[in-house]
Write an enzyme that holds these catalytic residues in place. Structure first.
Site, PDB file in Angstrom:
ATOM      1  N   PRO A 134      46.242  47.144  48.333  1.00  0.00           N
ATOM      2  CA  PRO A 134      46.188  45.649  48.414  1.00  0.00           C
ATOM      3  C   PRO A 134      44.713  45.213  47.826  1.00  0.00           C
ATOM      4  CG  PRO A 134      47.034  46.478  50.388  1.00  0.00           C
ATOM      5  CD  PRO A 134      46.862  47.558  49.546  1.00  0.00           C
ATOM      6  N   CYS A 135      44.663  43.860  47.113  1.00  0.00           N
ATOM      7  CA  CYS A 135      43.598  43.649  46.399  1.00  0.00           C
ATOM      8  C   CYS A 135      42.629  42.959  47.023  1.00  0.00           C
ATOM      9  CB  CYS A 135      44.295  43.091  45.204  1.00  0.00           C
ATOM     10  SG  CYS A 135      45.021  41.434  45.433  1.00  0.00           S
TER      11      CYS A 135
END
EC number: 2.1.1.37
Length: 512
Positions: A134-135
């Protein structure tokens, strides 16, 4: 790779399945699909449900009455439970693939790792790991939010180190190839003042050194868009060489993402880069055949005739404002009055001929359902409807350049302290008809201000289906959950058509 072998695919941080969709759709010279996703890990419940539905679809699409029954589900004539019950074996396989429920790396490692260990012990062919951590902690927007959190310390944010979970899986599965995707912010993200990206590359080259697991092979890390000067020992002068600008590869969206291709050292093979296309795909080309819709009112009773009256009044105001800027002759040819009889939701296909370019048309329309999916508008404040109409009309007259805050007349300025500061100069952004879209992000779930439809007569933000088209999801891809959840899923995904191109590179690596 033996012709009979399937390629085992392990999909991590899978979201609604964009990367897996493209990889699994990759065909060999005989038209066969060798990539077999056997495990998909996703923790968000609505994305997991979408992921499972799609896995199930892939398993029934070639079966007798598979597509027929799936379409009944899409039309609301069959419940999801009833659909799954008609194909119990495929249902069980799909649920098994997605771990029978939402799961998270770092929280459910015992189950996930044991499942992976079992899969690789039973598999003799090639193995591929795909997915990106996840960013939120890497992205520029995420860093901006974190800066406002008292006592926030990046080195203590677990999201900055989820790639370590990726390293653990690499150490267990020891795949022939891995594909890791992330936002461009990962190139400049820092921990304790030190840029993280060089260390991430170093760790990915030797995952066993980090995880303390013996016997883990090393990997060479390649760019998919920039040839390495020394292919046998790939090094790149600039970190940006790993950045894929999706609009140059047939995607109707200026989506810039870092994608790393890891190749096990003992394979002794060098990947090709993906081929650029001469012509970019525009927003209008992929959206023009979808049913036109009207927006709604968010702060008052939503009545169609009231909406038409509001847009008609707005059109008169917009005409006067734009005439001052562009002249009467230009503005007089611009359709601004509302389209009569529009609804906020439509499943009915139009008779408008698609303008989708030939290279991607079949991708969108293969096994297309009889109805349009996930195509419903949101409501907007009355004052924003005027701004949306102005922005869309301005963009048409301004050769596809959306207005900045300075281009809005004083009477249209919202009551925001930072409106004139320049920090939110493009708060109201129209997706120009004649260009690729700007990056579709999960923010589209919030208010739609950055994703205004190019047609001022519809005066609205994009629907989930329109965002999905810009992300290159096939028309039969159904997003589960409520509308907000659907927007988030689409915004966080890897464009499946880009993943298809990556799949071809990976397949060539494994078969040459």
């Amino acid at each position: 790779m033996n012709k009979k072998d399937k390629v085992l695919v392990i999909d991590l941080f899978a979201g609604p399945g964009g990367l897996g969709e493209g990889i699994s759709a990759t065909t060999d010279k005989n038209g066969k699909k060798p990539f077999d996703i056997r495990i998909s890990v996703e923790k968000e419940p609505s994305a997991h449900k979408t992921l499972t539905t799609r896995s199930f679809f892939r398993k029934i699409r070639t079966m007798p009455k598979g597509i027929e029954n799936y379409n009944l589900y899409l039309q609301g004539k069959l419940s999801r439970e009833e659909l799954f019950a008609k194909f119990p074996e495929q249902s069980e396989l799909a649920l098994n693939e997605t771990l029978e429920g939402p799961k998270a790396l770092g929280e459910d490692n015992k189950l996930i790792h044991s499942r992976i260990e079992k899969l690789i012990s039973d598999h003799n062919g090639p193995k591929v790991v795909i997915g990106g951590p996840p960013c939120q902690a890497y992205s520029l927007a995420g860093r901006s939010r974190n800066a406002g959190i008292e006592d926030y310390k990046a080195e203590k944010d677990h999201r900055n180190f989820l790639y370590l979970e990726y390293l653990k899986v690499l150490s267990i599965a020891q795949p022939d190839v891995f594909v890791m995707e992330n936002v461009r912010g990962i190139l400049s993200a820092k921990i304790n003042g030190k840029v993280m990206f060089p260390q991430i590359l170093k760790d990915l080259r030797k995952p066993g050194r980090v995880t303390k697991i013996k016997g883990v092979p090393g990997y060479k890390i390649y760019s998919l868009v920039a040839p390495a000067e020394n292919p046998n020992n790939p090094q790149y002068k600039n970190s940006s060489d790993f950045l894929i600008r999706a609009e140059n590869y047939g995607i109707p969206q200026a989506r810039h993402r870092v994608i790393l291709l890891g190749v096990r050292e003992d394979l002794g093979r060098v990947p090709q880069t993906i081929e650029q296309l001469q012509q970019q795909v525009t927003v209008e080309e992929v959206l023009t055949d979808l049913p036109p819709l009207r927006s709604g009112f968010s702060k008052q009773k939503d009545i169609q005739c009231d909406w038409e009256k509001q847009i008609l009044n707005n059109s008169k105001v917009i005409t006067k404002l734009l005439t001052k800027r562009f002249g009467e002759e230009s503005v007089s040819t611009l359709p601004l009055t509302p389209i009569k009889g529009l609804t906020r939701f439509s499943t009915k296909k139009t008779n408008v001929k698609p303008k989708i370019p030939s290279h991607i048309k079949e991708w969108y329309l293969d096994c297309a359902p009889n109805n349009v999916l996930n195509h419903e508008t949101r409501g907007h404040m009355t004052s924003d409807l005027l701004r949306y109409g102005y922005s869309a009309a301005f963009t048409k007259l301004n050769d596809g350049v959306s207005p900045k805050s300075r281009d809005f007349p004083v009477e249209l300025a919202p009551e925001h302290d930072n409106w004139n500061s320049g920090s939110h100069a493009d708060r109201f952004r129209t997706q120009a008809a004649n260009k690729p879209a700007t990056t579709v992000t999960s923010h589209i779930s919030k208010d739609g201000h950055y994703f205004i439809h190019y047609d001022p007569q519809q005066c609205r933000s994009l629907t989930v289906r329109e965002a999905a088209r810009l992300q290159t999801f096939p028309d039969n891809y159904f997003f589960e959950g409520n509308r907000t959840q659907q927007y988030v899923q689409v915004g966080n995904a890897v464009p499946p058509y880009l993943a298809l191109k990556i799949g071809k590179v990976v397949l060539e690596l494994l078969t040459t």
